[in-house]
Design a protein around this motif. Structure first.
Motif, PDB file in Angstrom:
ATOM      1  N   PHE A   1      20.576   8.278  58.421  1.00 35.03           N
ATOM      2  CA  PHE A   1      21.821   7.808  59.332  1.00 35.03           C
ATOM      3  C   PHE A   1      22.322   6.186  59.128  1.00 35.03           C
ATOM      4  N   TYR A   2      23.563   5.882  58.831  1.00 39.66           N
ATOM      5  CA  TYR A   2      24.022   4.863  58.616  1.00 39.66           C
ATOM      6  C   TYR A   2      23.697   3.915  60.109  1.00 39.66           C
ATOM      7  N   ASP A   3      23.649   2.649  59.930  1.00 37.10           N
ATOM      8  CA  ASP A   3      23.077   1.825  61.192  1.00 37.10           C
ATOM      9  C   ASP A   3      24.395   1.829  62.183  1.00 37.10           C
ATOM     10  N   HIS A   4      25.382   2.100  61.856  1.00 34.03           N
ATOM     11  CA  HIS A   4      26.603   1.881  62.840  1.00 34.03           C
ATOM     12  C   HIS A   4      26.585   3.509  63.798  1.00 34.03           C
ATOM     13  N   GLN A   5      25.837   4.465  63.224  1.00 33.53           N
ATOM     14  CA  GLN A   5      25.898   5.718  63.840  1.00 33.53           C
ATOM     15  C   GLN A   5      24.868   5.577  64.885  1.00 33.53           C
ATOM     16  N   LEU A   6      23.680   4.862  64.697  1.00 37.60           N
ATOM     17  CA  LEU A   6      22.605   4.669  65.641  1.00 37.60           C
ATOM     18  C   LEU A   6      22.784   3.450  66.516  1.00 37.60           C
ATOM     19  N   MET A   7      23.501   2.567  66.461  1.00 34.29           N
ATOM     20  CA  MET A   7      23.899   1.548  67.412  1.00 34.29           C
ATOM     21  C   MET A   7      24.290   2.032  68.835  1.00 34.29           C
ATOM     22  N   ASP A   8      23.747   1.472  69.713  1.00 36.24           N
ATOM     23  CA  ASP A   8      24.202   2.048  71.220  1.00 36.24           C
ATOM     24  C   ASP A   8      23.678   3.293  71.714  1.00 36.24           C
ATOM     25  N   LEU A   9      23.044   4.061  70.715  1.00 38.20           N
ATOM     26  CA  LEU A   9      22.168   5.271  71.283  1.00 38.20           C
ATOM     27  C   LEU A   9      21.479   4.968  72.270  1.00 38.20           C
ATOM     28  N   ASP A  10      21.308   6.070  73.445  1.00 36.28           N
ATOM     29  CA  ASP A  10      20.396   5.652  74.412  1.00 36.28           C
ATOM     30  C   ASP A  10      19.102   6.457  73.715  1.00 36.28           C
ATOM     31  N   VAL A  11      17.791   5.769  74.261  1.00 36.96           N
ATOM     32  CA  VAL A  11      16.448   6.036  73.659  1.00 36.96           C
ATOM     33  C   VAL A  11      15.717   6.630  74.735  1.00 36.96           C
ATOM     34  N   VAL A  12      15.179   7.996  74.664  1.00 37.24           N
ATOM     35  CA  VAL A  12      14.760   8.645  75.864  1.00 37.24           C
ATOM     36  C   VAL A  12      13.349   9.226  75.511  1.00 37.24           C
ATOM     37  N   LEU A  13      12.364   9.448  76.665  1.00 38.51           N
ATOM     38  CA  LEU A  13      11.310  10.207  76.084  1.00 38.51           C
ATOM     39  C   LEU A  13      11.769  11.638  76.223  1.00 38.51           C
ATOM     40  N   ALA A  14      10.681  12.646  76.080  1.00 36.24           N
ATOM     41  CA  ALA A  14      11.156  13.977  75.908  1.00 36.24           C
ATOM     42  C   ALA A  14      11.414  14.499  77.172  1.00 36.24           C
TER      43      ALA A  14
ATOM     44  N   GLU B   1      25.735  13.786  69.063  1.00 38.88           N
ATOM     45  CA  GLU B   1      26.772  14.237  69.923  1.00 38.88           C
ATOM     46  C   GLU B   1      26.423  13.929  71.378  1.00 38.88           C
ATOM     47  N   GLU B   2      25.050  14.166  71.564  1.00 41.62           N
ATOM     48  CA  GLU B   2      24.906  13.741  73.072  1.00 41.62           C
ATOM     49  C   GLU B   2      24.508  12.121  73.065  1.00 41.62           C
ATOM     50  N   GLN B   3      24.351  11.295  71.987  1.00 46.56           N
ATOM     51  CA  GLN B   3      24.256   9.896  71.952  1.00 46.56           C
ATOM     52  C   GLN B   3      22.907   9.360  72.329  1.00 46.56           C
ATOM     53  N   ARG B   4      21.993  10.142  71.813  1.00 46.70           N
ATOM     54  CA  ARG B   4      20.588   9.637  72.347  1.00 46.70           C
ATOM     55  C   ARG B   4      19.616  10.056  71.151  1.00 46.70           C
ATOM     56  N   VAL B   5      18.462   9.173  71.362  1.00 48.61           N
ATOM     57  CA  VAL B   5      17.389   9.398  70.336  1.00 48.61           C
ATOM     58  C   VAL B   5      15.966   9.824  71.499  1.00 48.61           C
ATOM     59  N   VAL B   6      15.314  10.663  70.843  1.00 52.27           N
ATOM     60  CA  VAL B   6      14.335  11.275  71.716  1.00 52.27           C
ATOM     61  C   VAL B   6      12.974  10.676  71.037  1.00 52.27           C
ATOM     62  N   ILE B   7      12.039   9.906  71.862  1.00 54.28           N
ATOM     63  CA  ILE B   7      10.894   9.562  71.020  1.00 54.28           C
ATOM     64  C   ILE B   7       9.831   9.907  71.937  1.00 54.28           C
ATOM     65  N   THR B   8       8.701  10.006  71.072  1.00 52.05           N
ATOM     66  CA  THR B   8       7.143  10.476  71.590  1.00 52.05           C
ATOM     67  C   THR B   8       6.247   8.995  71.293  1.00 52.05           C
ATOM     68  N   PRO B   9       6.355   7.891  72.024  1.00 49.55           N
ATOM     69  CA  PRO B   9       5.527   6.695  71.658  1.00 49.55           C
ATOM     70  C   PRO B   9       4.163   7.045  71.727  1.00 49.55           C
ATOM     71  N   PRO B  10       3.432   6.244  71.130  1.00 50.39           N
ATOM     72  CA  PRO B  10       1.824   6.353  70.954  1.00 50.39           C
ATOM     73  C   PRO B  10       1.475   5.256  72.241  1.00 50.39           C
ATOM     74  N   PRO B  11       0.248   5.645  72.779  1.00 49.98           N
ATOM     75  CA  PRO B  11      -0.183   4.781  74.012  1.00 49.98           C
ATOM     76  C   PRO B  11      -0.237   3.392  73.749  1.00 49.98           C
ATOM     77  N   GLY B  12       0.518   2.616  74.544  1.00 47.24           N
ATOM     78  CA  GLY B  12       0.423   0.958  74.381  1.00 47.24           C
ATOM     79  C   GLY B  12       1.945   0.852  73.886  1.00 47.24           C
ATOM     80  N   LEU B  13       2.734   1.572  73.220  1.00 42.51           N
ATOM     81  CA  LEU B  13       3.918   0.901  72.489  1.00 42.51           C
ATOM     82  C   LEU B  13       4.796   0.585  73.664  1.00 42.51           C
TER      83      LEU B  13
END
Length: 209
Positions: free
Chosen positions: A96-109, A154-166
């Motif tokens: 993805f180009y940087d501008h596609q990712l800027m301002d996306l919400d970052v959420v857990l599963a 489309e939903e403007q979000r990134v779903v992450i699964t962070p390791p413990p402590g991150l």
């Protein structure tokens, strides 16, 4: 849309060549001979690339009208800016180009909000999302497939699964609760000349576009 594709470094030799810090995964497209690039500061350009070659792992460029070391050194730290169609996408669907990712919400599963992407840093080993938390603090999220499981433009979000402590999940806010209290505050990332990079981030930690 204007995006930064490189930064000029030191002069190389005595015939006007310069080293460049590449900020694109497509240097053959963005930084090829004949390319005309705007600059920051603006008064330095526009610059037209005359030749390019790789030397000891670094890209060397020569610009039209720059014929000696003194003229080349005067360009040091200048940003090179290309016009990019906002609808243009990387060839690799996993990038993805940087501008596609800027301002996306970052959420857990489970929907818990971590924050929003405000910056993307490209390191030799991996890319990093700089995420602003609801309280104004920042957290760095490595853009690797083990952590970043889904990017939904489309939903403007990134779903992450962070390791413990991150991430200190105790400070996270459930997105639905925030939306209920604050309303929908989603907005497009501000696009200004020289403000962004043309680098594409990918789940394989490949930086640049």
């Amino acid at each position: 849309m204007q995006l930064v594709v490189a930064r000029i470094g030191r002069a190389h030799g005595i015939k006007g060549e310069v080293t460049v810090e590449v900020r694109t995964d497509e240097p053959e497209l963005r930084l090829g001979p004949g390319a005309v690039l705007a600059t920051e500061p603006a008064e330095t350009g526009p610059l037209t690339i005359e030749t390019g070659r790789v030397h000891s792992g670094r890209l060397l460029l020569r610009f039209e009208g720059v014929r000696d070391r003194t003229a080349a050194e005067a360009l040091r730290n200048t940003l090179l800016i290309a016009d990019v169609d906002p609808a243009e996408l990387p060839e690799d669907p996993e990038e993805f180009y940087d501008h596609q990712l800027m301002d996306l919400d970052v959420v857990l599963a489970d929907g818990t909000e971590i924050g929003r992407i405000t910056e993307i840093t490209h390191l030799p080993s991996q890319d990093l999302f700089i995420v602003e938390r609801p309280d104004g603090s920042e957290v760095m999220i490595p853009f690797v497939e083990e952590i970043v499981g889904e990017i939904d433009l489309e939903e403007q979000r990134v779903v992450i699964t962070p390791p413990p402590g991150l991430i200190d999940e105790s400070e996270a806010v459930v997105a639905s609760t925030r939306d209920a209290e604050d309303g929908d505050s989603d907005g497009a990332a501000e696009e200004a000349p020289g403000a962004g990079g043309d680098e594409a981030a990918g789940g394989t930690a490949k930086g640049g576009a």
